[in-house]
Design a protein around this motif. Structure first.
Motif, mmCIF file in Angstrom:
data_model
loop_
_atom_site.group_PDB
_atom_site.id
_atom_site.type_symbol
_atom_site.label_atom_id
_atom_site.label_comp_id
_atom_site.label_asym_id
_atom_site.label_seq_id
_atom_site.Cartn_x
_atom_site.Cartn_y
_atom_site.Cartn_z
ATOM 1 N N GLY A 198 -0.024 51.428 -44.138
ATOM 2 C CA GLY A 198 0.812 50.780 -43.249
ATOM 3 C C GLY A 198 1.310 51.862 -42.298
ATOM 4 O O GLY A 198 2.068 51.278 -41.375
ATOM 5 N N ASP A 199 1.334 53.035 -42.104
ATOM 6 C CA ASP A 199 1.679 54.051 -41.333
ATOM 7 C C ASP A 199 0.703 54.023 -40.182
ATOM 8 O O ASP A 199 -0.550 53.881 -40.205
ATOM 9 C CB ASP A 199 1.736 55.245 -42.037
ATOM 10 N N ILE A 200 1.141 54.188 -39.158
ATOM 11 C CA ILE A 200 0.433 54.377 -37.851
ATOM 12 C C ILE A 200 -0.126 56.039 -37.765
ATOM 13 O O ILE A 200 0.726 56.948 -38.035
ATOM 14 C CB ILE A 200 1.112 54.145 -36.612
ATOM 15 N N ILE A 201 -1.368 56.213 -37.727
ATOM 16 C CA ILE A 201 -1.887 57.551 -37.758
ATOM 17 C C ILE A 201 -2.377 57.970 -36.503
ATOM 18 O O ILE A 201 -2.656 59.289 -36.316
ATOM 19 C CB ILE A 201 -2.654 57.765 -38.949
ATOM 20 N N ALA A 202 -2.695 57.292 -35.593
ATOM 21 C CA ALA A 202 -3.463 57.516 -34.242
ATOM 22 C C ALA A 202 -3.199 56.553 -33.193
ATOM 23 O O ALA A 202 -2.617 55.432 -33.497
ATOM 24 C CB ALA A 202 -4.913 57.884 -34.282
ATOM 25 N N LYS A 203 -3.240 56.939 -32.024
ATOM 26 C CA LYS A 203 -3.448 55.964 -30.922
ATOM 27 C C LYS A 203 -4.282 56.253 -29.636
ATOM 28 O O LYS A 203 -4.701 57.334 -29.856
ATOM 29 C CB LYS A 203 -1.843 55.704 -30.253
ATOM 30 N N ARG A 204 -4.860 55.191 -29.135
ATOM 31 C CA ARG A 204 -5.878 55.351 -28.179
ATOM 32 C C ARG A 204 -5.713 54.249 -27.098
ATOM 33 O O ARG A 204 -5.893 53.117 -27.536
ATOM 34 C CB ARG A 204 -7.108 55.438 -28.664
ATOM 35 N N ASN A 205 -5.466 54.662 -25.854
ATOM 36 C CA ASN A 205 -5.730 53.617 -24.666
ATOM 37 C C ASN A 205 -4.571 52.354 -24.965
ATOM 38 O O ASN A 205 -5.362 51.385 -24.689
ATOM 39 C CB ASN A 205 -7.062 53.286 -24.405
ATOM 40 N N LEU A 244 6.537 55.331 -32.710
ATOM 41 C CA LEU A 244 5.208 56.201 -32.334
ATOM 42 C C LEU A 244 5.622 57.590 -32.350
ATOM 43 O O LEU A 244 4.494 58.284 -31.957
ATOM 44 C CB LEU A 244 4.941 55.703 -30.868
ATOM 45 N N GLU A 245 6.748 57.908 -32.872
ATOM 46 C CA GLU A 245 7.002 59.415 -32.885
ATOM 47 C C GLU A 245 6.045 60.229 -33.723
ATOM 48 O O GLU A 245 5.980 60.040 -34.958
ATOM 49 C CB GLU A 245 8.367 59.501 -33.314
ATOM 50 N N GLY A 246 5.414 61.280 -33.186
ATOM 51 C CA GLY A 246 4.734 62.082 -33.769
ATOM 52 C C GLY A 246 3.312 61.684 -33.997
ATOM 53 O O GLY A 246 2.309 62.407 -34.535
ATOM 54 N N VAL A 247 3.006 60.478 -33.297
ATOM 55 C CA VAL A 247 1.604 59.820 -33.295
ATOM 56 C C VAL A 247 0.823 60.395 -32.249
ATOM 57 O O VAL A 247 1.243 60.421 -30.985
ATOM 58 C CB VAL A 247 1.544 58.192 -33.481
ATOM 59 N N GLU A 248 -0.378 60.845 -32.339
ATOM 60 C CA GLU A 248 -1.165 61.701 -31.686
ATOM 61 C C GLU A 248 -2.025 60.793 -30.868
ATOM 62 O O GLU A 248 -2.739 59.852 -31.106
ATOM 63 C CB GLU A 248 -2.259 62.808 -32.289
ATOM 64 N N GLU A 249 -2.487 61.059 -29.384
ATOM 65 C CA GLU A 249 -3.313 60.341 -28.720
ATOM 66 C C GLU A 249 -4.702 60.917 -29.088
ATOM 67 O O GLU A 249 -4.842 61.998 -28.670
ATOM 68 C CB GLU A 249 -2.772 60.174 -27.237
#
Length: 627
Positions: free
Chosen positions: A304-311, A351-356
């Motif tokens: 359930g944690d967000i581990i990455a983001k893209r576009n 989104l804190e600390g989530v890498e693009e």
């Protein structure tokens, strides 16, 4: 001089954009039914019948919630066969009765109607017009959420049934049915727009044929072996609930797909600041197939944690140590909320600390696609590059246009590539600017301006390629600027199931995308004005008939996938045709030609600048976005 000529040619187009000159009736208001006079490429008048010849031509009345892809396709297939069709959109029961009495139709069709049909329309004498429901389910299936259940249960086959309206929902006599295999992990909207629409058209045309030959409908009988459906209850919100802590990646993706694009799946996240749970609707699920991203990005993350983001998309970790990308979200359920890229909905603390993680833009072998969420990718086969741009619902934001332009430029500068094929996405080639992102921006007028310039820059990149043949290959539908973008290529191919909406008026816009040059160049000034003045859809076969497109290479989406590679290989093996195309480009692409196109662009943008400030555009945009 050019500016004055353009203004003269197109001034009538924008005198009044309020009336939608379609064959659509809004409640009790009747509108003129425009028809395209179809001529062949040599300009000789030809019969308007672009479908199969029919012996009997009927007066058909449509009742529908909205003029969606099925309604448009059904209208086009019937009218091109000589039938007269009128569409009454979002009718009340009283409106349905009034229109039936007024028009005395031969057949009533409800291609997309969730309201109950008044009994007066079907409890009548045997001489009255049949009232058909186009039900998106196999024979015997009944209920409001047929497609949702079929996808949730991952059924291998589904279908569409044409049945008579009855007191009990979906229990009427059956006029025809058509089935299809479910071979892909489709969203509800994608299955509807493609397989459902295809089957519905087959079934509807068969029902009309049966009606003409006096073949009576068959009663619904569950004792018959071919009646395999059954009543399914209406889905509730709990059926669409995603639980990151207990569900596998595939289970979560399946729930999102069955709910996409309406109403969306539900997820809850905890507000760390207040300790409360926040409900959001989620869309655009993609299972992450690369274990390295799951293992290397935030290795101590929980399900359930967000581990990455893209576009704009975010990657959630799942309980089975996999991940699911979610491309879009809504803050909550309701018409006051807008569907946006996920990172636009989530809070900064989430989104804190989530890498693009930027996409890996490389060539993949033909037929393959990235094993991760990626909106733009390229295939290469020999000296041919295929550029795919799979944008959600076909809308192209400013940032997406910038990225697409970079990829097109890269292929254009690649000396190993001799031919470029622009494939768009599976469901849509392109629908032009992204109205949702525009509406959600701090200044929609400014963002509209940025967006239209960005898509114009994409088109400029396309027509500036001198030493390669560029093909627009429309596998999905296209609208407004998306249609015009395709015309900037040297060749435009499509298939017989594609629907086009090559106009801007319904959004209160003059139009851009160099359409004042490329559309008249292909069809002539008179036809170009008719196409953009009349806010009516068009079949790809009609576009070929008038010279707007070059050819159809398949009858539907499945065959298009098979035939695209065949047709491209056939083209590149024809040295003379390739040479002629390149010679014509070199002769055309002079400094004067580029200056001419620049003047067309400036003229269009001058009009659009005013449109973006108009109340008509603002109201049309908000009506489109808040639904």
């Amino acid at each position: 001089m050019l500016r004055a000529q353009l203004h003269h040619l197109y001034k009538r187009q924008f005198v009044s954009t309020s009336p939608l000159l379609r064959c659509i009736v809004k409640q009790n208001t009747m509108t003129t039914v425009p028809q395209l006079n179809i001529k062949n490429k040599k300009g000789v008048e030809s019969t308007p019948l672009l479908g199969e010849e029919v012996q009997n031509r009927y007066n058909i009345l449509f009742f529908c919630n909205s003029n969606n892809s099925l309604t448009q396709r059904a209208y086009l297939e019937l009218t091109t066969r000589g039938h007269r069709v009128q569409i009454v959109e979002n009718p009340s029961q009283e409106t349905m009765i009034q229109w039936t009495q007024r028009e005395n139709p031969d057949i009533i069709v409800c291609p997309f109607l969730t309201k109950r049909v008044p009994p007066q329309l079907y409890n009548r004498s045997s001489q009255s017009a049949p009232c058909w429901i186009v039900h998106p389910g196999i024979m015997g299936d009944r209920g409001m959420h047929s497609i949702d259940w079929a996808l949730r249960d991952q059924l291998p086959e589904w279908g569409v049934t044409i049945l008579q309206a009855a007191d009990e929902m979906d229990s009427g006599d059956i006029s025809s049915t058509a089935t299809f295999p479910i071979r892909r992990q489709a969203t509800k909207s994608s299955l509807y727009q493609n397989e459902i629409v295809q089957a519905a058209i087959r079934a509807l045309l068969q029902a009309v044929d049966h009606f003409g030959h006096g073949i009576p409908p068959r009663p619904l009988d569950y004792d018959q072996s071919d009646v395999k459906g059954f009543f399914r209850p209406q889905m509730v919100w709990d059926d669409r609930l995603v639980d990151w802590k207990t569900m596998s990646a595939q289970a979560i993706a399946n729930i999102v797909r069955m709910s996409d694009s309406q109403p969306g799946a539900i997820m809850y996240t905890e507000n760390t600041a207040h300790g409360a749970k926040i409900r959001r609707l989620i869309y655009g699920a993609h299972v992450e197939k690369s274990s390295s991203i799951i293992d290397n990005k935030r290795p101590h993350a929980k399900a359930g944690d967000i581990i990455a983001k893209r576009n704009g998309a975010v990657l959630f970790k799942t309980i089975d140590n996999q991940g699911v990308w979610i491309s879009h979200m809504k803050a909550s359920h309701g018409k006051e909320f807008i569907k946006l890229p996920a990172t636009s909905i989530l809070s900064p603390c989430e989104l804190e600390g989530v890498e693009e993680i930027p996409p890996n833009i490389q060539y993949y072998p033909y037929g393959q696609r990235p094993s991760t969420f990626q909106e733009i990718w390229m295939n290469r086969q020999g000296h041919v590059a295929y550029i795919h741009f799979e944008f959600y619902n076909g809308a192209m934001s400013t940032e997406q246009c910038l990225r697409l332009r970079q990829v097109i430029r890269r292929c254009g500068q690649d000396q190993f590539i001799h031919t470029i094929v622009l494939c768009g996405g599976y469901n849509y080639f392109s629908n032009g600017i992204n109205l949702n992102i525009i509406e959600a921006s701090k200044d929609p007028t400014v963002e509209s301006w940025r967006n239209i310039n960005a898509i114009d820059d994409v088109i400029k990149e396309i027509f500036s390629i001198r030493d390669k043949v560029v093909i627009s290959a429309l596998q999905g539908n296209a609208g407004a600027g998306g249609v015009m973008m395709a015309l900037a290529a040297d060749l435009v191919w499509s298939h017989d199931s594609v629907i086009l909406n090559p106009h801007y008026k319904s959004m209160g816009l003059f139009g851009s995308e160099y359409y004042t040059y490329f559309l008249p160049k292909r069809v002539g000034q008179e036809k170009a004005k008719q196409i953009t003045d009349n806010v009516v859809p068009m079949l790809a076969r009609q576009a070929v008939k008038i010279g707007m497109f070059d050819k159809l290479i398949a009858k539907d989406h499945d065959h298009f996938d098979q035939m695209l590679q065949v047709e491209v290989n056939k083209l590149i093996q024809d040295d003379q045709q390739i040479q002629n195309l390149l010679d014509n480009k070199r002769k055309l692409m002079t400094d004067d030609w580029f200056r001419l196109l620049h003047k067309h662009r400036n003229y269009e943008l001058d009009q659009m600048k005013q449109c973006f400030k108009s109340q008509e555009y603002i109201e049309a945009r908000q009506k489109f976005v808040y639904h």
